[in-house]
Design a protein around this motif. Structure first.
Motif, PDB file in Angstrom:
ATOM      1  N   VAL A   1       3.679   7.078 -16.653  1.00 38.14           N
ATOM      2  CA  VAL A   1       3.878   7.262 -15.124  1.00 38.14           C
ATOM      3  C   VAL A   1       5.076   8.189 -15.110  1.00 38.14           C
ATOM      4  CG1 VAL A   1       3.397   4.878 -14.291  1.00 38.14           C
ATOM      5  CG2 VAL A   1       5.668   5.484 -15.031  1.00 38.14           C
ATOM      6  N   PRO A   2       5.171   9.069 -14.081  1.00 40.33           N
ATOM      7  CA  PRO A   2       6.329  10.241 -13.966  1.00 40.33           C
ATOM      8  C   PRO A   2       7.637   9.607 -13.915  1.00 40.33           C
ATOM      9  CG  PRO A   2       5.096   9.864 -11.798  1.00 40.33           C
ATOM     10  CD  PRO A   2       4.499   9.134 -12.507  1.00 40.33           C
ATOM     11  N   VAL A   3       8.346  10.134 -14.547  1.00 43.29           N
ATOM     12  CA  VAL A   3      10.020   9.685 -14.578  1.00 43.29           C
ATOM     13  C   VAL A   3      10.840  10.834 -13.814  1.00 43.29           C
ATOM     14  CG1 VAL A   3      11.804   9.247 -16.076  1.00 43.29           C
ATOM     15  CG2 VAL A   3       9.428   8.515 -16.745  1.00 43.29           C
ATOM     16  N   VAL A   4      11.587  10.415 -12.961  1.00 43.27           N
ATOM     17  CA  VAL A   4      12.764  11.014 -12.650  1.00 43.27           C
ATOM     18  C   VAL A   4      14.036  10.512 -12.996  1.00 43.27           C
ATOM     19  CG1 VAL A   4      14.034  11.470 -10.261  1.00 43.27           C
ATOM     20  CG2 VAL A   4      11.621  11.588 -10.290  1.00 43.27           C
ATOM     21  N   VAL A   5      15.062  11.442 -13.491  1.00 43.74           N
ATOM     22  CA  VAL A   5      16.183  11.048 -14.331  1.00 43.74           C
ATOM     23  C   VAL A   5      17.080  11.918 -13.604  1.00 43.74           C
ATOM     24  CG1 VAL A   5      15.638  12.750 -15.983  1.00 43.74           C
ATOM     25  CG2 VAL A   5      17.367  10.543 -16.443  1.00 43.74           C
ATOM     26  N   GLY A   6      18.663  11.099 -13.749  1.00 42.84           N
ATOM     27  CA  GLY A   6      19.697  12.032 -13.352  1.00 42.84           C
ATOM     28  C   GLY A   6      20.784  10.930 -12.955  1.00 42.84           C
ATOM     29  N   GLY A   7      22.103  11.280 -12.846  1.00 42.74           N
ATOM     30  CA  GLY A   7      22.542  12.811 -12.360  1.00 42.74           C
ATOM     31  C   GLY A   7      22.902  13.657 -13.461  1.00 42.74           C
ATOM     32  N   CYS A   8      22.913  14.955 -12.951  1.00 44.55           N
ATOM     33  CA  CYS A   8      23.410  15.952 -13.782  1.00 44.55           C
ATOM     34  C   CYS A   8      23.909  16.996 -12.744  1.00 44.55           C
ATOM     35  CB  CYS A   8      22.177  16.720 -14.560  1.00 44.55           C
ATOM     36  SG  CYS A   8      21.008  17.241 -13.726  1.00 44.55           S
ATOM     37  N   ALA A   9      24.768  17.812 -13.214  1.00 40.39           N
ATOM     38  CA  ALA A   9      25.418  18.724 -12.305  1.00 40.39           C
ATOM     39  C   ALA A   9      25.756  20.293 -12.662  1.00 40.39           C
ATOM     40  CB  ALA A   9      26.730  18.276 -11.678  1.00 40.39           C
TER      41      ALA A   9
ATOM     42  N   GLY B   1       0.618  -1.153  -0.158  1.00 45.44           N
ATOM     43  CA  GLY B   1       0.039   0.115   0.007  1.00 45.44           C
ATOM     44  C   GLY B   1       0.910   1.044   0.115  1.00 45.44           C
ATOM     45  N   VAL B   2       1.993   1.161  -0.274  1.00 42.78           N
ATOM     46  CA  VAL B   2       2.893   2.332  -0.344  1.00 42.78           C
ATOM     47  C   VAL B   2       3.364   2.728  -2.111  1.00 42.78           C
ATOM     48  CG1 VAL B   2       3.954   2.068   1.802  1.00 42.78           C
ATOM     49  CG2 VAL B   2       5.188   1.278  -0.088  1.00 42.78           C
ATOM     50  N   THR B   3       3.697   3.812  -2.258  1.00 40.32           N
ATOM     51  CA  THR B   3       4.146   4.235  -3.404  1.00 40.32           C
ATOM     52  C   THR B   3       5.311   3.423  -3.971  1.00 40.32           C
ATOM     53  OG1 THR B   3       3.477   6.515  -3.133  1.00 40.32           O
ATOM     54  CG2 THR B   3       4.814   6.267  -5.008  1.00 40.32           C
ATOM     55  N   VAL B   4       5.112   2.713  -5.015  1.00 40.06           N
ATOM     56  CA  VAL B   4       5.971   1.951  -5.730  1.00 40.06           C
ATOM     57  C   VAL B   4       7.203   2.891  -6.629  1.00 40.06           C
ATOM     58  CG1 VAL B   4       6.356  -0.137  -7.040  1.00 40.06           C
ATOM     59  CG2 VAL B   4       4.206   0.278  -5.705  1.00 40.06           C
ATOM     60  N   ALA B   5       8.074   2.498  -6.379  1.00 40.76           N
ATOM     61  CA  ALA B   5       9.235   3.287  -7.355  1.00 40.76           C
ATOM     62  C   ALA B   5      10.369   2.330  -7.468  1.00 40.76           C
ATOM     63  CB  ALA B   5       9.741   4.553  -6.617  1.00 40.76           C
TER      64      ALA B   5
ATOM     65  N   THR C   1       8.711  -4.464 -18.545  1.00 41.91           N
ATOM     66  CA  THR C   1       8.655  -5.223 -17.279  1.00 41.91           C
ATOM     67  C   THR C   1       8.102  -4.475 -16.027  1.00 41.91           C
ATOM     68  OG1 THR C   1       9.934  -6.953 -18.289  1.00 41.91           O
ATOM     69  CG2 THR C   1       9.592  -6.793 -15.888  1.00 41.91           C
ATOM     70  N   VAL C   2       8.968  -3.297 -15.853  1.00 44.86           N
ATOM     71  CA  VAL C   2       8.549  -2.459 -14.743  1.00 44.86           C
ATOM     72  C   VAL C   2       7.430  -1.635 -14.667  1.00 44.86           C
ATOM     73  CG1 VAL C   2       9.502  -0.469 -13.666  1.00 44.86           C
ATOM     74  CG2 VAL C   2      11.283  -1.997 -14.405  1.00 44.86           C
ATOM     75  N   VAL C   3       6.937  -1.321 -15.934  1.00 50.14           N
ATOM     76  CA  VAL C   3       5.563  -0.413 -16.050  1.00 50.14           C
ATOM     77  C   VAL C   3       4.393  -1.589 -15.977  1.00 50.14           C
ATOM     78  CG1 VAL C   3       4.255   0.686 -17.470  1.00 50.14           C
ATOM     79  CG2 VAL C   3       6.757   1.281 -17.540  1.00 50.14           C
ATOM     80  N   ASP C   4       4.512  -2.778 -16.672  1.00 52.59           N
ATOM     81  CA  ASP C   4       3.662  -3.708 -16.162  1.00 52.59           C
ATOM     82  C   ASP C   4       3.525  -4.211 -14.873  1.00 52.59           C
ATOM     83  OD1 ASP C   4       3.167  -3.698 -18.950  1.00 52.59           O
ATOM     84  OD2 ASP C   4       4.270  -5.353 -19.648  1.00 52.59           O
ATOM     85  N   ALA C   5       4.751  -4.190 -14.207  1.00 53.24           N
ATOM     86  CA  ALA C   5       4.322  -4.630 -12.922  1.00 53.24           C
ATOM     87  C   ALA C   5       3.694  -3.631 -11.866  1.00 53.24           C
ATOM     88  CB  ALA C   5       5.835  -4.638 -12.291  1.00 53.24           C
ATOM     89  N   GLY C   6       3.477  -2.376 -12.413  1.00 46.51           N
ATOM     90  CA  GLY C   6       2.459  -1.275 -11.634  1.00 46.51           C
ATOM     91  C   GLY C   6       3.404  -0.453 -10.948  1.00 46.51           C
ATOM     92  N   VAL C   7       4.395  -0.071 -11.397  1.00 50.72           N
ATOM     93  CA  VAL C   7       5.227   0.979 -10.857  1.00 50.72           C
ATOM     94  C   VAL C   7       4.719   2.461 -10.732  1.00 50.72           C
ATOM     95  CG1 VAL C   7       6.715   1.741 -12.804  1.00 50.72           C
ATOM     96  CG2 VAL C   7       7.846   1.816 -10.429  1.00 50.72           C
TER      97      VAL C   7
END
Length: 368
Positions: A188-196, A131-135, A149-155
């Motif tokens: 689904v939202p995507v977080v990407v990095g690193g950058c500097a 029941g928590v956010t899946v990342a 695979t990741v998206v189909d798993a419900g991330v």
């Protein structure tokens, strides 16, 4: 900006680490109980502006669930031991116990086991059912292979994390990941990095990412500066990327991209300084590695430590100071900023008169 002459043929800009700056108190103070540390990215709200780094030493399915229940976002490393072995518990204990020059070689052997798609599905299912956010996190090199695979798993949130991630990777050997197309096609939202740097962050924001990671990942456990000579002090890096966020908002007509500091955050004061420099949240690894219930048994390591060709990391022994709950919320039994991270952040905000994280980004800082 002032540049310093390194030699007649080279000039460089002065940059600052978190240790180089300090937060300045304002004219107003508040009660820490009146301070909110809540943070929201896309449709997901968290009580803590803290993301647990996708590293085997800190995040297992169980600790990701526990971290989520405490109000943060736990990110699973989908290229780690939990997606290579049915039960990696004994291997995690073995990695923690390795000694001497053979440690890196043995880690390379352990992580040479292939990643199994069915285990990715199983680990994410386990977190989702709690029941928590899946990342979950993949490197840019593995994203195309396992994204479906990741998206189909419900991330709920997809993290693409590497030492340095660019929007324009050039390769003559294989078709690189087109971040803009990839993110556009995902639901689904995507977080990407690193950058500097300002420019690299601006390019990542233009791909449609919901958030960008600032830094090189790994933090205390990586040796990227020693091996590659690549590093940017984090206070300057976060401030530069925050400037890119501001300019991208103007460019895009108001689209806000979250800035997440990822690296060189070892103690509670670093969290406050990262937000003061413009971060919306922080991604941490080493502070959580000190938990008695962390998978690394007091040791900490990242994906750089077992790279098959060029390891750029090491196992760091931190020992343990308390449970995950005590590290996040106290009570603290030490005075070095390794426990009660949330309490310390609330007190820093209250001492300077701010009631929420977004306001706290405006606090004055000095070079100390």
């Amino acid at each position: 900006m002032t540049e310093i002459e390194i030699g007649r043929a080279k000039r460089g800009r002065r940059a600052y680490a978190f240790d180089d700056i300090a937060i300045v108190p304002s004219r107003r103070t508040r009660d820490p109980e009146e301070v909110s540390t809540a943070w929201q990215i896309d449709a997901y709200r968290f009580e803590l502006p803290i993301v647990a780094a996708p590293m085997d030493s800190v995040m297992s399915p169980e600790t990701a669930i526990a971290f989520g229940r405490h109000g943060g976002l736990g990110v699973l490393n989908l290229e780690g031991l939990w997606t290579r072995y049915d039960d990696p518990t004994e291997l995690l204990a073995e990695v923690a116990g390795l000694e001497g020059v053979d440690a890196v070689r043995r880690m390379q052997e352990i992580y040479a086991e292939p990643i199994r798609a069915e285990l990715i599905t199983e680990r994410l299912r386990q977190v989702r059912e709690a029941g928590v956010t899946v990342a979950g996190s993949l490197s840019p090199q593995r994203t195309k292979e396992f994204a479906k695979t990741v998206v189909d798993a419900g991330v709920d949130m997809f993290v693409i994390r590497g030492t340095t991630v660019s929007a324009e990777h050039v390769s003559s050997n294989a078709e690189p990941l087109n971040l803009k197309e990839f993110i556009y096609e995902l639901d689904v939202p995507v977080v990407v990095g690193g950058c500097a740097t300002y420019q690299a962050a601006l390019h990542l924001m233009r791909t449609g990412a919901a958030g960008v990671l600032v830094g090189f990942g790994g933090g205390a456990a990586h040796t990227t500066r020693t091996v590659l000579g690549v590093a940017v002090p984090m206070a300057s890096a976060v401030a530069d990327v925050a400037a890119a966020r501001r300019d991208y908002m103007d460019e895009s007509g108001g689209r806000y991209v979250h800035v997440i500091a990822d690296g060189s955050i070892g103690r509670s004061g670093d969290i406050a300084k990262a937000i003061a420099c413009g971060a919306d949240a922080v991604m941490i690894g080493s502070p959580l590695a000190r938990a008695t219930d962390a998978p690394g048994h007091g040791f900490h390591w990242g994906t750089e430590a077992h790279h098959a060709d060029l390891p750029r990391g090491q196992r760091v022994e931190f020992g343990t100071v308390g449970t995950l709950q005590e590290i996040l919320f106290g009570p603290s039994h030490v005075a070095d900023g390794t426990m009660n991270l949330v309490g310390a952040l609330k007190r820093a905000m209250a001492t300077t008169g701010y009631t929420d994280v977004k306001e706290f980004q405006r606090i004055e800082v000095v070079v100390s």
